[in-house]
Design a protein around this motif. Structure first.
Motif, PDB file in Angstrom:
ATOM      1  N   LYS A  31      63.438   3.950 -18.156  1.00  0.00           N
ATOM      2  CA  LYS A  31      64.700   3.238 -18.150  1.00  0.00           C
ATOM      3  C   LYS A  31      65.125   3.101 -16.568  1.00  0.00           C
ATOM      4  O   LYS A  31      65.826   2.053 -16.321  1.00  0.00           O
ATOM      5  N   TYR A  32      64.873   4.079 -15.784  1.00  0.00           N
ATOM      6  CA  TYR A  32      65.217   3.928 -14.378  1.00  0.00           C
ATOM      7  C   TYR A  32      64.195   3.507 -13.489  1.00  0.00           C
ATOM      8  O   TYR A  32      64.598   3.191 -12.182  1.00  0.00           O
ATOM      9  N   LEU A  33      62.965   3.776 -13.807  1.00  0.00           N
ATOM     10  CA  LEU A  33      61.914   3.356 -12.891  1.00  0.00           C
ATOM     11  C   LEU A  33      61.156   2.327 -13.472  1.00  0.00           C
ATOM     12  O   LEU A  33      61.064   2.045 -14.378  1.00  0.00           O
ATOM     13  N   PRO A  34      60.576   1.442 -12.233  1.00  0.00           N
ATOM     14  CA  PRO A  34      59.785   0.090 -12.606  1.00  0.00           C
ATOM     15  C   PRO A  34      58.699   0.491 -13.278  1.00  0.00           C
ATOM     16  O   PRO A  34      57.928   1.645 -13.327  1.00  0.00           O
ATOM     17  N   ALA A  35      58.164  -0.425 -13.910  1.00  0.00           N
ATOM     18  CA  ALA A  35      56.544  -0.431 -14.667  1.00  0.00           C
ATOM     19  C   ALA A  35      55.635  -0.541 -13.527  1.00  0.00           C
ATOM     20  O   ALA A  35      56.027  -1.030 -12.496  1.00  0.00           O
ATOM     21  N   PRO A  36      54.585   0.328 -13.763  1.00  0.00           N
ATOM     22  CA  PRO A  36      53.413   0.121 -12.813  1.00  0.00           C
ATOM     23  C   PRO A  36      53.185  -0.898 -12.403  1.00  0.00           C
ATOM     24  O   PRO A  36      52.630  -1.987 -13.559  1.00  0.00           O
ATOM     25  N   PRO A  37      52.429  -1.297 -11.414  1.00  0.00           N
ATOM     26  CA  PRO A  37      51.599  -2.600 -10.945  1.00  0.00           C
ATOM     27  C   PRO A  37      50.349  -2.533 -11.671  1.00  0.00           C
ATOM     28  O   PRO A  37      49.698  -1.566 -11.753  1.00  0.00           O
ATOM     29  N   LEU A  38      49.855  -3.572 -11.908  1.00  0.00           N
ATOM     30  CA  LEU A  38      48.390  -3.673 -12.175  1.00  0.00           C
ATOM     31  C   LEU A  38      47.511  -3.398 -11.313  1.00  0.00           C
ATOM     32  O   LEU A  38      47.612  -3.337  -9.932  1.00  0.00           O
ATOM     33  N   MET A  39      46.384  -2.255 -11.564  1.00  0.00           N
ATOM     34  CA  MET A  39      45.531  -1.729 -10.664  1.00  0.00           C
ATOM     35  C   MET A  39      44.344  -2.558 -10.989  1.00  0.00           C
ATOM     36  O   MET A  39      43.308  -2.364 -11.918  1.00  0.00           O
ATOM     37  N   GLY A  40      43.970  -3.558 -10.069  1.00  0.00           N
ATOM     38  CA  GLY A  40      43.030  -4.519 -10.234  1.00  0.00           C
ATOM     39  C   GLY A  40      43.380  -5.279 -11.405  1.00  0.00           C
ATOM     40  O   GLY A  40      44.240  -6.043 -11.440  1.00  0.00           O
ATOM     41  N   GLU A  41      42.581  -5.488 -12.610  1.00  0.00           N
ATOM     42  CA  GLU A  41      43.015  -6.172 -13.560  1.00  0.00           C
ATOM     43  C   GLU A  41      43.555  -5.107 -15.001  1.00  0.00           C
ATOM     44  O   GLU A  41      43.692  -5.696 -16.051  1.00  0.00           O
ATOM     45  N   TYR A  42      43.435  -3.947 -14.620  1.00  0.00           N
ATOM     46  CA  TYR A  42      44.061  -2.982 -15.375  1.00  0.00           C
ATOM     47  C   TYR A  42      45.564  -2.308 -15.649  1.00  0.00           C
ATOM     48  O   TYR A  42      45.963  -2.335 -14.435  1.00  0.00           O
ATOM     49  N   GLU A  43      45.998  -2.216 -16.761  1.00  0.00           N
ATOM     50  CA  GLU A  43      47.249  -1.666 -16.847  1.00  0.00           C
ATOM     51  C   GLU A  43      47.121   0.118 -16.685  1.00  0.00           C
ATOM     52  O   GLU A  43      46.334   0.521 -17.323  1.00  0.00           O
ATOM     53  N   VAL A  44      48.209   0.832 -16.104  1.00  0.00           N
ATOM     54  CA  VAL A  44      48.046   2.119 -16.419  1.00  0.00           C
ATOM     55  C   VAL A  44      49.495   2.434 -16.991  1.00  0.00           C
ATOM     56  O   VAL A  44      50.396   1.636 -16.818  1.00  0.00           O
ATOM     57  N   ASP A  45      49.696   3.510 -17.175  1.00  0.00           N
ATOM     58  CA  ASP A  45      50.883   4.019 -18.068  1.00  0.00           C
ATOM     59  C   ASP A  45      52.030   4.646 -16.681  1.00  0.00           C
ATOM     60  O   ASP A  45      53.187   4.830 -17.210  1.00  0.00           O
ATOM     61  N   ALA A  46      51.371   5.130 -15.768  1.00  0.00           N
ATOM     62  CA  ALA A  46      52.302   5.860 -14.804  1.00  0.00           C
ATOM     63  C   ALA A  46      51.423   6.014 -13.427  1.00  0.00           C
ATOM     64  O   ALA A  46      50.431   5.929 -13.337  1.00  0.00           O
ATOM     65  N   VAL A  47      52.244   5.987 -12.345  1.00  0.00           N
ATOM     66  CA  VAL A  47      51.835   6.413 -11.198  1.00  0.00           C
ATOM     67  C   VAL A  47      52.581   7.341 -10.433  1.00  0.00           C
ATOM     68  O   VAL A  47      54.037   7.334 -10.728  1.00  0.00           O
ATOM     69  N   ALA A  48      52.286   8.446  -9.840  1.00  0.00           N
ATOM     70  CA  ALA A  48      52.791   9.546  -9.470  1.00  0.00           C
ATOM     71  C   ALA A  48      52.406  10.203  -8.145  1.00  0.00           C
ATOM     72  O   ALA A  48      51.238   9.584  -7.786  1.00  0.00           O
ATOM     73  N   LYS A  49      53.023  10.861  -7.555  1.00  0.00           N
ATOM     74  CA  LYS A  49      52.776  11.234  -6.135  1.00  0.00           C
ATOM     75  C   LYS A  49      53.033  12.807  -5.983  1.00  0.00           C
ATOM     76  O   LYS A  49      53.923  13.206  -6.371  1.00  0.00           O
ATOM     77  N   TYR A  50      52.116  13.584  -5.169  1.00  0.00           N
ATOM     78  CA  TYR A  50      52.270  14.907  -4.985  1.00  0.00           C
ATOM     79  C   TYR A  50      51.763  15.006  -3.673  1.00  0.00           C
ATOM     80  O   TYR A  50      50.732  15.017  -3.114  1.00  0.00           O
ATOM     81  N   LYS A  51      52.643  15.475  -2.837  1.00  0.00           N
ATOM     82  CA  LYS A  51      52.518  15.447  -1.013  1.00  0.00           C
ATOM     83  C   LYS A  51      51.896  14.079  -0.806  1.00  0.00           C
ATOM     84  O   LYS A  51      52.557  12.944  -0.867  1.00  0.00           O
ATOM     85  N   LYS A  52      50.599  13.942  -0.506  1.00  0.00           N
ATOM     86  CA  LYS A  52      49.995  12.690  -0.100  1.00  0.00           C
ATOM     87  C   LYS A  52      48.823  12.389  -1.147  1.00  0.00           C
ATOM     88  O   LYS A  52      48.305  11.391  -0.779  1.00  0.00           O
ATOM     89  N   LYS A  53      49.059  13.080  -2.337  1.00  0.00           N
ATOM     90  CA  LYS A  53      48.063  12.839  -3.022  1.00  0.00           C
ATOM     91  C   LYS A  53      48.628  11.688  -4.015  1.00  0.00           C
ATOM     92  O   LYS A  53      49.815  12.028  -4.818  1.00  0.00           O
ATOM     93  N   ILE A  54      47.800  10.862  -4.627  1.00  0.00           N
ATOM     94  CA  ILE A  54      48.552   9.808  -5.648  1.00  0.00           C
ATOM     95  C   ILE A  54      47.854   9.956  -6.979  1.00  0.00           C
ATOM     96  O   ILE A  54      46.295  10.065  -7.062  1.00  0.00           O
ATOM     97  N   ALA A  55      48.444   9.828  -7.980  1.00  0.00           N
ATOM     98  CA  ALA A  55      47.903  10.115  -9.456  1.00  0.00           C
ATOM     99  C   ALA A  55      48.329   8.952 -10.233  1.00  0.00           C
ATOM    100  O   ALA A  55      49.234   8.387 -10.341  1.00  0.00           O
ATOM    101  N   LEU A  56      47.194   8.615 -11.245  1.00  0.00           N
ATOM    102  CA  LEU A  56      47.612   7.607 -11.927  1.00  0.00           C
ATOM    103  C   LEU A  56      47.449   8.174 -13.584  1.00  0.00           C
ATOM    104  O   LEU A  56      46.430   9.115 -13.787  1.00  0.00           O
ATOM    105  N   GLY A  57      48.468   7.965 -14.321  1.00  0.00           N
ATOM    106  CA  GLY A  57      48.360   8.300 -15.743  1.00  0.00           C
ATOM    107  C   GLY A  57      47.846   7.124 -16.638  1.00  0.00           C
ATOM    108  O   GLY A  57      48.588   6.254 -16.604  1.00  0.00           O
TER     109      GLY A  57
END
Length: 129
Positions: A31-57
Motif C-alpha cells: 500500500k505504501y511501498l513501491p513494487a520492486p523493479p525487474l531484476m534482469g528480466e525476472y520479477e521478485v516479490d520483495a527487496v529488503a535490506k539489513y545493514k549493508k546486506k540486500i535480500a530478494l524475496g
C-alpha cells in the motif's frame, strides 16, 4: 493463482524478513511501498535490506517449481549484483510446505557458491482465515 492468495504469500514472506531484522525497501501488493523493479528480466516479490546486506524475496508455487526455466531464474537471482558487486544478495525463496523437498533438490543441483545465497522458507498452503 488467486491474487488474494498471492498477496497472503507475499505478506508471509515480508513477515519472515522482518523477523530476521530486514527492512523492506519495496514489495508487491504494497500500500505504501513501491513494487520492486525487474531484476534482469525476472520479477521478485520483495527487496529488503539489513545493514549493508540486500535480500530478494520470491514466492513460488508447485507449478513454477516444475518449470524448466526456473533453475536458470534461481541461478540468476542468487548471483545478481547490480550496483555493488562486492555485496552478494541473499535470495529468500518461499515455497509451499508440500514442495519443500522438490525445492531443496532443485537448489542442490546448483553450484555450492550459489546454494549459500538461497534460503528456503515454507509458506502456508492455504489461507488460515
Amino acid at each position: 493463482m488467486a491474487p488474494r492468495l498471492k498477496r497472503e504469500r507475499v505478506d508471509y514472506l515480508i513477515d519472515h524478513l522482518w523477523q530476521h531484522g530486514y527492512l523492506t525497501l519495496s514489495r508487491k501488493f504494497g500500500k505504501y511501498l513501491p513494487a520492486p523493479p525487474l531484476m534482469g528480466e525476472y520479477e521478485v516479490d520483495a527487496v529488503a535490506k539489513y545493514k549493508k546486506k540486500i535480500a530478494l524475496g520470491l514466492t513460488v508455487t508447485d507449478e513454477e517449481l516444475n518449470d524448466h526455466s526456473f533453475l536458470s531464474k534461481l541461478d540468476f537471482l542468487a548471483n545478481y549484483s547490480a550496483r555493488f558487486p562486492q555485496n552478494r544478495i541473499t535470495l529468500f525463496l518461499g515455497v509451499p510446505y508440500n514442495s519443500l523437498v522438490k525445492a531443496s533438490l532443485l537448489i542442490s543441483s546448483l553450484d555450492e557458491e550459489t546454494q549459500k545465497h538461497i534460503k528456503i522458507i515454507t509458506i502456508p498452503e492455504q489461507s488460515s482465515k
